[in-house]
Design an enzyme around this catalytic site. Structure first.
Site, PDB file in Angstrom:
ATOM      1  CD  GLU A   1     -34.560  29.256 -22.996  1.00 49.85           C
ATOM      2  OE1 GLU A   1     -35.570  28.755 -22.446  1.00 49.85           O
ATOM      3  OE2 GLU A   1     -34.630  30.186 -23.822  1.00 49.85           O
TER       4      GLU A   1
ATOM      5  CG  LEU B   1     -27.015  47.015 -40.206  1.00 49.28           C
ATOM      6  CD1 LEU B   1     -25.719  47.561 -39.635  1.00 49.28           C
ATOM      7  CD2 LEU B   1     -27.002  47.088 -41.728  1.00 49.28           C
TER       8      LEU B   1
ATOM      9  CB  CYS C   1     -33.387  35.133 -34.425  1.00 47.12           C
ATOM     10  SG  CYS C   1     -32.286  36.546 -34.307  1.00 47.12           S
TER      11      CYS C   1
END
Length: 364
Positions: free
Chosen positions: A102, A231, A349
């Site tokens: 994707e 992070l 995300c």
């Protein structure tokens, strides 16, 4: 087995390897540069169309090599209150074989960003990321990475003539630093000046969950791309719960690798921090983050968690997020809150994951 499957894929050859190939075929070395341009600037799908290459060489190439291309087989577009010019589009892209990844197009005022994948699946099993739950199949070739960009630019040319991609982020499926040779080669393809699609490397960002060996390789490479680090916690025990590979890449080593990168490139890294309610959003978490970031040349991007099926995290509420931000600002850090794009079509995300492979016949 078809004859085509017995042929070698010409796009698996780098430019130096193409030079060796043409010499082996009895041709002058400059033919390699011509061939490279036909492949990655003209995007030619037939050796016989390579008009400035002699017919004898074209016939030899067609006899021995295949010339596959990635193709878009499915398009998903956001349907919400966002202005149409700012809606994220997700693409299912078929690779040179039956596999697929994707890719996302993320528009914003003054920019068009394409988010590319570097692996089919991912072996790292980060808890907040849907891709890891697919398992890992294989790395993408440099050409397959670059051709995601070419395909999305082709989509823009058709749907929105005149619009051009402005930025590339290596933040799709997979961990780019586990496929670093092909990632580096793909950046060279996409920044090859004089080609039809050619980006400044400063408009390309490579993302990683913090693999220190790969970061140090980037520091000594010839690339001038941006670097983003996922992070998500500056407390080792919490980071390890989210990112299993943090065991081999502890925060102390990560900070050292980041310093080597920023010293070498004289450019800040972006520290990406996904706020998770009641997990990494307390004042103590913010102070730990400030201590980690305070000694680094960096910018901070705070992002919301995007829901994934069967993953029991929640995005931080406004009050706790604002308090977290204020703690970082009070420590003199530069903070940006990044709005989530594409969550309604599972393109945000951490949400990219293939549910079904495309059929061989399907192409848009």
């Amino acid at each position: 087995m078809s004859m085509n499957t017995l042929k070698k894929n010409i796009k698996n050859f780098s430019l130096p390897e193409l030079k060796m190939l043409v010499r082996e075929l009895g041709e002058p070395e400059f033919r390699a540069a011509q061939l490279h341009r036909w492949l990655y600037s003209e995007h030619t799908d037939d050796f016989m169309k390579m008009s400035n290459i002699g017919r004898t060489l074209r016939e030899k190439l067609a006899e021995r090599f295949s010339l596959p291309s990635c193709s878009i087989v499915q398009v998903s577009e956001e349907e919400n209150d966002t202005p149409s010019a700012e809606r994220t589009t997700k693409f299912l892209v078929r690779l040179h074989d039956s596999e697929a990844v994707e890719t996302a197009l993320i528009p914003a005022t003054g920019r068009q960003t394409v988010c590319v994948s570097t692996q089919v699946g991912c072996p790292l099993l980060c808890r907040f990321c849907a891709t890891g739950y697919m398992g890992f199949t294989r790395n993408l070739s440099a050409a397959e990475i670059a051709e995601q960009v070419y395909a999305v630019q082709g989509f823009l040319d058709t749907r929105h003539p005149g619009d051009r991609l402005t930025n590339i982020v290596y933040m799709g499926m997979g961990e780019p630093l586990l496929n670093l040779d092909n990632v580096i080669e793909s950046v060279h393809l996409l920044s090859h000046q004089g080609y039809r699609v050619a980006f400044s490397q400063k408009r390309i960002t490579i993302s990683t969950v913090g693999l220190t060996g790969g970061i140090e390789r980037l520091a000594t490479s010839d690339l001038n791309t941006r670097l983003a680090i996922s992070l998500h916690s500056a407390l080792q025990h919490k980071r390890l719960q989210l990112i299993p590979s943090a065991r081999e890449n502890p925060l102390e080593d990560l900070a050292r690798s980041i310093r080597r990168f920023t010293d070498a490139k004289e450019s800040p890294v972006t520290l990406v921090y996904m706020l998770l309610e009641d997990f990494n959003d307390s004042r103590d978490d913010a102070l730990a983050f400030a201590r980690f970031a305070g000694g680094l040349l960096c910018k901070i991007n705070l992002i919301d968690y995007n829901a994934i099926v069967n993953i029991k995290f929640e995005s931080t509420g406004t009050r706790r997020r604002d308090a977290f931000i204020q703690t970082l600002l009070d420590k003199g850090l530069q903070v940006t809150v990044r709005r989530s794009h594409g969550s309604s079509i599972n393109a945000a995300c951490g949400q990219l994951a293939i549910q079904n492979r495309p059929s061989q016949e399907t192409t848009l």
